[in-house]
Design an enzyme around this catalytic site. Structure first.
Site, PDB file in Angstrom:
ATOM      1  N   GLU A  16       0.826  -1.218   0.000  1.00 34.46           N
ATOM      2  CA  GLU A  16       0.000   0.000   0.000  1.00 34.46           C
ATOM      3  C   GLU A  16       0.862   1.270   0.000  1.00 34.46           C
ATOM      4  O   GLU A  16       0.411   2.328   0.439  1.00 34.46           O
ATOM      5  CB  GLU A  16      -0.938  -0.038   1.208  1.00 34.46           C
ATOM      6  CG  GLU A  16      -1.947  -1.165   1.103  1.00 34.46           C
ATOM      7  CD  GLU A  16      -2.792  -1.312   2.360  1.00 34.46           C
ATOM      8  OE1 GLU A  16      -3.856  -0.677   2.422  1.00 34.46           O
ATOM      9  OE2 GLU A  16      -2.378  -2.033   3.267  1.00 34.46           O
ATOM     10  N   SER A 192      -6.226  -3.056   1.471  1.00 35.44           N
ATOM     11  CA  SER A 192      -6.474  -2.611   0.098  1.00 35.44           C
ATOM     12  C   SER A 192      -6.957  -3.735  -0.817  1.00 35.44           C
ATOM     13  O   SER A 192      -6.787  -3.669  -2.022  1.00 35.44           O
ATOM     14  CB  SER A 192      -5.223  -1.958  -0.517  1.00 35.44           C
ATOM     15  OG  SER A 192      -4.976  -0.737   0.119  1.00 35.44           O
ATOM     16  N   TYR A 261      -9.043   2.051  -5.948  1.00 35.62           N
ATOM     17  CA  TYR A 261      -8.045   3.055  -6.336  1.00 35.62           C
ATOM     18  C   TYR A 261      -7.949   3.366  -7.822  1.00 35.62           C
ATOM     19  O   TYR A 261      -7.341   4.361  -8.186  1.00 35.62           O
ATOM     20  CB  TYR A 261      -6.652   2.612  -5.851  1.00 35.62           C
ATOM     21  CG  TYR A 261      -6.621   2.305  -4.390  1.00 35.62           C
ATOM     22  CD1 TYR A 261      -6.870   3.310  -3.460  1.00 35.62           C
ATOM     23  CD2 TYR A 261      -6.370   1.026  -3.928  1.00 35.62           C
ATOM     24  CE1 TYR A 261      -6.859   3.042  -2.104  1.00 35.62           C
ATOM     25  CE2 TYR A 261      -6.347   0.748  -2.571  1.00 35.62           C
ATOM     26  CZ  TYR A 261      -6.601   1.752  -1.672  1.00 35.62           C
ATOM     27  OH  TYR A 261      -6.583   1.487  -0.341  1.00 35.62           O
ATOM     28  N   ARG A 300     -10.897   3.192  11.706  1.00 34.62           N
ATOM     29  CA  ARG A 300     -12.132   3.143  10.899  1.00 34.62           C
ATOM     30  C   ARG A 300     -12.664   1.717  10.965  1.00 34.62           C
ATOM     31  O   ARG A 300     -11.944   0.783  10.639  1.00 34.62           O
ATOM     32  CB  ARG A 300     -11.854   3.543   9.454  1.00 34.62           C
ATOM     33  CG  ARG A 300     -13.127   3.912   8.671  1.00 34.62           C
ATOM     34  CD  ARG A 300     -12.879   3.974   7.176  1.00 34.62           C
ATOM     35  NE  ARG A 300     -12.651   2.647   6.643  1.00 34.62           N
ATOM     36  CZ  ARG A 300     -11.715   2.332   5.728  1.00 34.62           C
ATOM     37  NH1 ARG A 300     -10.929   3.249   5.243  1.00 34.62           N
ATOM     38  NH2 ARG A 300     -11.579   1.087   5.302  1.00 34.62           N
ATOM     39  N   ASP A 302     -15.275  -1.081   9.700  1.00 33.20           N
ATOM     40  CA  ASP A 302     -16.065  -1.382   8.499  1.00 33.20           C
ATOM     41  C   ASP A 302     -17.056  -2.506   8.792  1.00 33.20           C
ATOM     42  O   ASP A 302     -16.699  -3.503   9.423  1.00 33.20           O
ATOM     43  CB  ASP A 302     -15.139  -1.806   7.352  1.00 33.20           C
ATOM     44  CG  ASP A 302     -14.159  -0.702   6.951  1.00 33.20           C
ATOM     45  OD1 ASP A 302     -14.320   0.435   7.418  1.00 33.20           O
ATOM     46  OD2 ASP A 302     -13.233  -0.989   6.167  1.00 33.20           O
ATOM     47  N   GLU A 316     -14.000  -5.369   9.669  1.00 34.43           N
ATOM     48  CA  GLU A 316     -12.616  -5.141  10.100  1.00 34.43           C
ATOM     49  C   GLU A 316     -12.440  -3.756  10.692  1.00 34.43           C
ATOM     50  O   GLU A 316     -13.308  -2.895  10.559  1.00 34.43           O
ATOM     51  CB  GLU A 316     -11.662  -5.297   8.914  1.00 34.43           C
ATOM     52  CG  GLU A 316     -11.910  -4.294   7.809  1.00 34.43           C
ATOM     53  CD  GLU A 316     -10.751  -4.198   6.815  1.00 34.43           C
ATOM     54  OE1 GLU A 316      -9.639  -4.604   7.165  1.00 34.43           O
ATOM     55  OE2 GLU A 316     -10.973  -3.680   5.709  1.00 34.43           O
ATOM     56  N   ASN A 318      -9.474  -0.661  10.671  1.00 31.70           N
ATOM     57  CA  ASN A 318      -8.240  -0.164  10.054  1.00 31.70           C
ATOM     58  C   ASN A 318      -7.648   0.862  11.005  1.00 31.70           C
ATOM     59  O   ASN A 318      -8.285   1.878  11.279  1.00 31.70           O
ATOM     60  CB  ASN A 318      -8.543   0.485   8.700  1.00 31.70           C
ATOM     61  CG  ASN A 318      -9.030  -0.547   7.696  1.00 31.70           C
ATOM     62  OD1 ASN A 318      -8.249  -1.299   7.150  1.00 31.70           O
ATOM     63  ND2 ASN A 318     -10.343  -0.621   7.492  1.00 31.70           N
ATOM     64  N   GLY A 322      -7.182   5.044   5.147  1.00 30.54           N
ATOM     65  CA  GLY A 322      -6.892   5.983   4.055  1.00 30.54           C
ATOM     66  C   GLY A 322      -7.207   7.395   4.508  1.00 30.54           C
ATOM     67  O   GLY A 322      -8.214   7.636   5.170  1.00 30.54           O
TER      68      GLY A 322
HETATM   69  N1  LIG Z   1     -17.261 -11.979   4.008  1.00 26.00           N
HETATM   70  C1  LIG Z   1     -17.509 -11.097   3.032  1.00 26.00           C
HETATM   71  N2  LIG Z   1     -18.735 -11.025   2.441  1.00 26.00           N
HETATM   72  C2  LIG Z   1     -18.976 -10.127   1.440  1.00 26.00           C
HETATM   73  N3  LIG Z   1     -18.039  -9.282   0.946  1.00 26.00           N
HETATM   74  C3  LIG Z   1     -16.802  -9.332   1.458  1.00 26.00           C
HETATM   75  C4  LIG Z   1     -16.476 -10.231   2.546  1.00 26.00           C
HETATM   76  N4  LIG Z   1     -15.187 -10.029   2.874  1.00 26.00           N
HETATM   77  C5  LIG Z   1     -14.723  -9.076   2.044  1.00 26.00           C
HETATM   78  N5  LIG Z   1     -15.669  -8.649   1.190  1.00 26.00           N
HETATM   79  C6  LIG Z   1     -15.474  -7.640   0.135  1.00 26.00           C
HETATM   80  O1  LIG Z   1     -14.063  -7.481  -0.073  1.00 26.00           O
HETATM   81  C7  LIG Z   1     -13.612  -6.162   0.297  1.00 26.00           C
HETATM   82  C8  LIG Z   1     -12.237  -6.229   0.916  1.00 26.00           C
HETATM   83  O2  LIG Z   1     -12.236  -7.066   2.057  1.00 26.00           O
HETATM   84  P1  LIG Z   1     -11.620  -6.603   3.443  1.00 26.00           P
HETATM   85  O3  LIG Z   1     -11.760  -7.725   4.413  1.00 26.00           O
HETATM   86  O4  LIG Z   1     -12.219  -5.318   3.834  1.00 26.00           O
HETATM   87  O5  LIG Z   1     -10.079  -6.449   3.102  1.00 26.00           O
HETATM   88  P2  LIG Z   1      -9.068  -5.215   3.139  1.00 26.00           P
HETATM   89  O6  LIG Z   1      -8.452  -5.252   4.485  1.00 26.00           O
HETATM   90  O7  LIG Z   1      -8.089  -5.523   2.078  1.00 26.00           O
HETATM   91  O8  LIG Z   1      -9.860  -3.959   2.910  1.00 26.00           O
HETATM   92  C9  LIG Z   1     -14.709  -5.651   1.220  1.00 26.00           C
HETATM   93  O9  LIG Z   1     -14.749  -4.246   1.222  1.00 26.00           O
HETATM   94  C10 LIG Z   1     -15.950  -6.273   0.560  1.00 26.00           C
HETATM   95  O10 LIG Z   1     -16.330  -5.585  -0.636  1.00 26.00           O
HETATM   96 MG   LIG Z   2     -11.551  -3.332   3.921  1.00 28.99          MG
END
Ligand SMILES: Nc1ncnc2c1ncn2[C@@H]1O[C@H](COP(=O)(O)OP(=O)(O)O)[C@@H](O)[C@H]1O
Ligand SMILES: [Mg+2]
Length: 369
Positions: A16, A192, A261, A300, A302, A316, A318, A322
């Site tokens: 990142e 990311s 991005y 943040r 999510d 998660e 963060n 960002g």
């Molecule tokens: N269990 C899930 N069900 C539905 N969508 C998911 C799930 N896990 C991840 N995603 C999708 O993938 C994206 C990235 O996953 P995330 O766990 O937030 O990883 P990162 O830490 O890379 O942001 C999420 O913003 C969402 O759009």
């Molecule tokens: Mg995420």
């Protein structure tokens, strides 16, 4: 009054790296606009060298390191607190620093490593400490802590790449019976959306695991969670508060690297259009997550929100989200009545508050006293 010297760290040994440059550009501009701060930009190259002087942001962005940069470091010796110059005429000099602002996303910056160095150096810094950073970065550890604390997270299975190599059919069976398809495969420590796949059928699992295993030895598979992607900003130390929630509407099948991005068709809605009950639930869970994860300064959180079933899951946290001027974290604060520059001033004040708090702790124990 003397201006506070703020060392802003950016770039770094992380997938990142580029995102960090964008966040740092906004933060440097926002701090420089304020009389009370003097900004010392420190660019960390992809190899891990710390560049100071000249314009390190420009140097990293262009990939050309001009002669006006020198390498600096932070020594784990509180007697030599500040930026220690490693080369040139000033070699051995120490540039005083009051607060460090790590604007590093992902590995070697958001994961507790830089935070550990700053603790040893006895330098105040913005954001979570070693534990909050490390546990927040590792999605498996994070889920364990949140589950234990009663925060709803979706069902998941995790394993090490060596477990997969030894017995992939057992893991495939577990994924099928406990999670079903579609599911999401992720490296445990990254951001990311790097290395993340949505897997629709069992045949696609091996490929997704191989991709995730390129980035981490720990792999997480999650049940697909339906619903809207809602985010909420948290600010504070011992008494954190939550912003109004916002919503991301990804332009791709999920919010992947491209949607984040490259392609600018993803939409952002702040505040998110949620019922007052869901809004309240999201804000309370954001603060609870921040506290359980032992975060400080900023975070943040999510979510996935299924408003048909009235269900909320934390996806998660963060710990260094960002931070460009159009990023969710500052935008959600702006919509909550806290403008970008004031937010930065708050974060610096929180870093100093946390430092004073920790300095009060005793590091010598005399059983006779
Ligand atoms: N269990 C899930 N069900 C539905 N969508 C998911 C799930 N896990 C991840 N995603 C999708 O993938 C994206 C990235 O996953 P995330 O766990 O937030 O990883 P990162 O830490 O890379 O942001 C999420 O913003 C969402 O759009
Ligand atoms: Mg995420």
């Amino acid at each position: 009054m003397a201006r506070l010297q703020i060392a802003v760290l950016f770039g770094g040994r992380s997938g990142e790296h580029e995102v960090s440059l964008r966040s740092a550009a906004a933060i440097i501009t926002g701090l420089r606009a304020q009389e009370q701060f003097e900004v010392l930009p420190v660019g960390i190259t992809r190899d891990g060298s710390w560049l100071y002087g000249g314009d390190p942001l420009q140097a990293l962005a262009s990939g050309k390191v001009p002669g006006d940069n020198v390498c600096v470091t932070v020594l784990p010796d509180p007697a030599k607190r500040g930026l220690y110059v490693l080369e040139g005429k000033e070699a051995g000099c120490i540039i005083p620093v009051d607060v460090v602002f790590p604007v590093l996303h992902g590995t070697f910056g958001e994961d507790g490593t830089v935070q550990g160095l700053l603790e040893l150096a006895r330098l105040p810094y913005v954001g979570a400490g070693v534990l909050g950073s490390a546990a927040g970065m590792d999605k498996v550890m994070m889920k364990a802590v949140l589950e234990q604390g009663g925060v709803p997270v979706g069902p998941y299975v995790w394993f090490k790449s060596i477990d997969w190599e030894r017995d992939s059919s057992r893991i495939m069976m577990e994924v099928k019976t406990r999670l079903g398809y579609p599911c999401f495969v992720k490296p445990a420590n990254l951001g990311s959306s790097v290395g993340i796949s949505k897997v629709h059928i069992e045949d696609g699992l091996a490929r997704a695991v191989a991709l995730a295993a390129r980035f981490d030895r720990k792999i997480l598979v999650e049940k697909y969670l339906p619903g809207r992607e809602i985010e909420c900003s948290v600010l504070g130390n011992d008494e954190p508060r939550a912003s109004v929630p916002g919503e991301i509407i990804p332009c791709n099948e999920f919010y992947d690297y491209r949607a984040k991005y490259i392609d600018d068709r993803s939409e952002i809605l702040i505040p998110a259009d949620l019922s007052s009950q869901l809004r309240k639930q999201v804000r309370e869970l954001a603060v609870k997550t921040f506290v359980l994860m032992d975060c400080a300064g900023l975070g943040r959180v999510d979510f996935f929100v299924d408003d048909k079933e009235n269900k909320v899951w934390v996806n998660e946290i963060n710990t260094i989200p960002g931070f460009t001027s159009i990023s969710m974290y500052p935008k959600m604060w702006e919509a909550s009545g806290l403008p970008f520059e004031d937010l930065l001033a708050n974060l610096v004040a929180l870093a100093l508050e946390r430092f004073v708090d920790r300095e009060r702790l005793e590091t010598v124990y005399d059983p006779e006293a």
